[in-house]
Scaffold this active site. Structure first.
Site, PDB file in Angstrom:
ATOM      1  N   ASP A 143       0.865  -1.181   0.000  1.00 32.87           N
ATOM      2  CA  ASP A 143       0.000   0.000   0.000  1.00 32.87           C
ATOM      3  C   ASP A 143       0.900   1.229   0.000  1.00 32.87           C
ATOM      4  O   ASP A 143       1.348   1.694   1.049  1.00 32.87           O
ATOM      5  CB  ASP A 143      -0.892  -0.043   1.243  1.00 32.87           C
ATOM      6  CG  ASP A 143      -1.840   1.145   1.331  1.00 32.87           C
ATOM      7  OD1 ASP A 143      -2.039   1.833   0.317  1.00 32.87           O
ATOM      8  OD2 ASP A 143      -2.383   1.370   2.435  1.00 32.87           O
ATOM      9  N   PHE A 169       0.586  -6.885   4.952  1.00 29.95           N
ATOM     10  CA  PHE A 169       0.314  -5.557   4.413  1.00 29.95           C
ATOM     11  C   PHE A 169       1.492  -4.648   4.728  1.00 29.95           C
ATOM     12  O   PHE A 169       1.805  -4.415   5.901  1.00 29.95           O
ATOM     13  CB  PHE A 169      -0.973  -4.990   5.022  1.00 29.95           C
ATOM     14  CG  PHE A 169      -2.170  -5.850   4.754  1.00 29.95           C
ATOM     15  CD1 PHE A 169      -2.967  -5.633   3.633  1.00 29.95           C
ATOM     16  CD2 PHE A 169      -2.486  -6.901   5.604  1.00 29.95           C
ATOM     17  CE1 PHE A 169      -4.057  -6.452   3.375  1.00 29.95           C
ATOM     18  CE2 PHE A 169      -3.580  -7.728   5.348  1.00 29.95           C
ATOM     19  CZ  PHE A 169      -4.369  -7.490   4.225  1.00 29.95           C
ATOM     20  N   LYS A 170       2.113  -4.150   3.672  1.00 27.73           N
ATOM     21  CA  LYS A 170       3.180  -3.168   3.834  1.00 27.73           C
ATOM     22  C   LYS A 170       2.559  -1.791   3.622  1.00 27.73           C
ATOM     23  O   LYS A 170       2.206  -1.419   2.502  1.00 27.73           O
ATOM     24  CB  LYS A 170       4.300  -3.422   2.833  1.00 27.73           C
ATOM     25  CG  LYS A 170       5.467  -2.445   2.929  1.00 27.73           C
ATOM     26  CD  LYS A 170       6.450  -2.680   1.791  1.00 27.73           C
ATOM     27  CE  LYS A 170       7.597  -1.695   1.828  1.00 27.73           C
ATOM     28  NZ  LYS A 170       8.475  -1.836   0.641  1.00 27.73           N
ATOM     29  N   VAL A 171       2.432  -1.040   4.691  1.00 27.85           N
ATOM     30  CA  VAL A 171       1.730   0.240   4.645  1.00 27.85           C
ATOM     31  C   VAL A 171       2.759   1.362   4.686  1.00 27.85           C
ATOM     32  O   VAL A 171       3.500   1.518   5.662  1.00 27.85           O
ATOM     33  CB  VAL A 171       0.739   0.362   5.820  1.00 27.85           C
ATOM     34  CG1 VAL A 171       0.061   1.726   5.798  1.00 27.85           C
ATOM     35  CG2 VAL A 171      -0.304  -0.757   5.747  1.00 27.85           C
TER      36      VAL A 171
END
Length: 308
Positions: A143, A169-171
């Site tokens: 993301d 999830f890589k935010v």
């Protein structure tokens, strides 16, 4: 270092792609780079990401790098392979191939092309569903602003709950910590890995929000470990102190030298022979390079000593 078991946690830096002075792949330098990163304490690695200059590689070079790096790592640490592509079929095929070669996970951005071609939420969900159906390993959704695609925490959490392999999830969007908190709240146990990105510039806030992993640049995994290991062990004060020490170098990477940072440090330390990025990318200004090395020398990272 034995490979970590799921859930994957800790420091999973991006492996830079190493080129020769003429712009060809330097596979000998590539394997030395990987060995250094493992010796520096990486819990795992990520290859073919944006910080690997994946967008200047041919499909044949991607295949060669996957084969070379996964074969050389040989299970010492888990390896995440970035398989982003606008085409659902192409992304699924890339992901299957990564799994066949031994990848522990794939990282994928939502489908986008150029400045204006985007896919609505229903299409994004169907895209990740089809990629998930093609493989048996976890998917990390990246993301990031570069995709120009807004991914709400509600959408991400729903995909985590409804799509079997969507679990990480890589935010790395503005206000990442708030988004991580919301994602964890909505997704619960389906969010196996809420991770920090963007070269760790927001790492401390993201850890406070519940992040359990960090995907940073590859130049100083030993420094990032000094932050994330004590934090995950419950010693926030030690993590805060370490973050304060390493922040000038983190900031210089994030704001000044970008994806060239790891290669500049590796060349300075004698790990690789050439630190050039591939045309049409441009190398950082010499003054920016000097500032990076000054910030690094004050910390004595392993990258400057490993090959000496």
């Amino acid at each position: 270092m034995a490979p970590s078991a799921r859930p994957y946690r800790g420091v999973f830096p991006v492996v830079p792609t190493i080129f020769t002075e003429t712009g060809d792949l330097d596979l000998a330098g590539q394997t030395r780079c990987v060995d250094f990163m493992i010796d520096a304490g990486s819990d795992g690695l990520c290859i073919l990401a944006n910080f690997s200059e994946q967008f200047v590689l041919t499909d044949a070079e991607r295949e060669l790098l996957m084969e070379t790096i996964l074969g050389h790592v040989a299970g010492r640490v888990p390896v995440i392979v970035t398989t982003t592509h606008f085409s659902t079929a192409a992304c699924a095929a890339r992901s299957r191939r990564a799994q066949e070669l031994g990848a522990a996970m794939v990282m994928v951005m939502p489908p986008y092309h150029g400045a204006t071609i985007r896919v609505p939420e229903a299409g994004i969900t169907a895209f990740f569903q089809r990629v998930s159906d093609a493989i048996d390993i976890p998917i990390m959704i990246q993301d990031a602003p570069v995709s120009g695609t807004a991914l709400s925490a509600e959408l991400l959490a729903r995909m985590a709950r409804e799509i079997a392999n969507v679990a990480y999830f890589k935010v790395e969007v503005p206000q990442a910590a708030a988004k991580l908190r919301r994602l964890i709240e909505l997704g619960g146990d389906a969010v196996e890995g809420p991770w920090d990105g963007e070269e760790a510039i927001t790492l401390l806030a993201d850890l406070d929000a519940g992040a359990t992993g960090a995907m940073t640049g590859g130049g100083y995994p030993d420094g990032i470990r000094q932050i994330i290991v004590p934090f995950l062990a419950g010693d926030r004060e030690a993590a805060v102190a370490a973050y304060g020490r390493w922040l000038p170098l983190i900031n210089h990477e994030n704001r000044q030298c970008g994806l060239a940072t790891a290669k500049i440090l590796m060349k300075e330390g004698g790990i690789i022979a050439c630190d050039a990025v591939r045309h049409p990318l441009a190398d950082p200004h010499p003054a920016s390079r000097a500032g990076l090395l000054d910030a690094a020398r004050r910390l004595d990272p392993l990258v400057l000593r490993w090959a000496r």
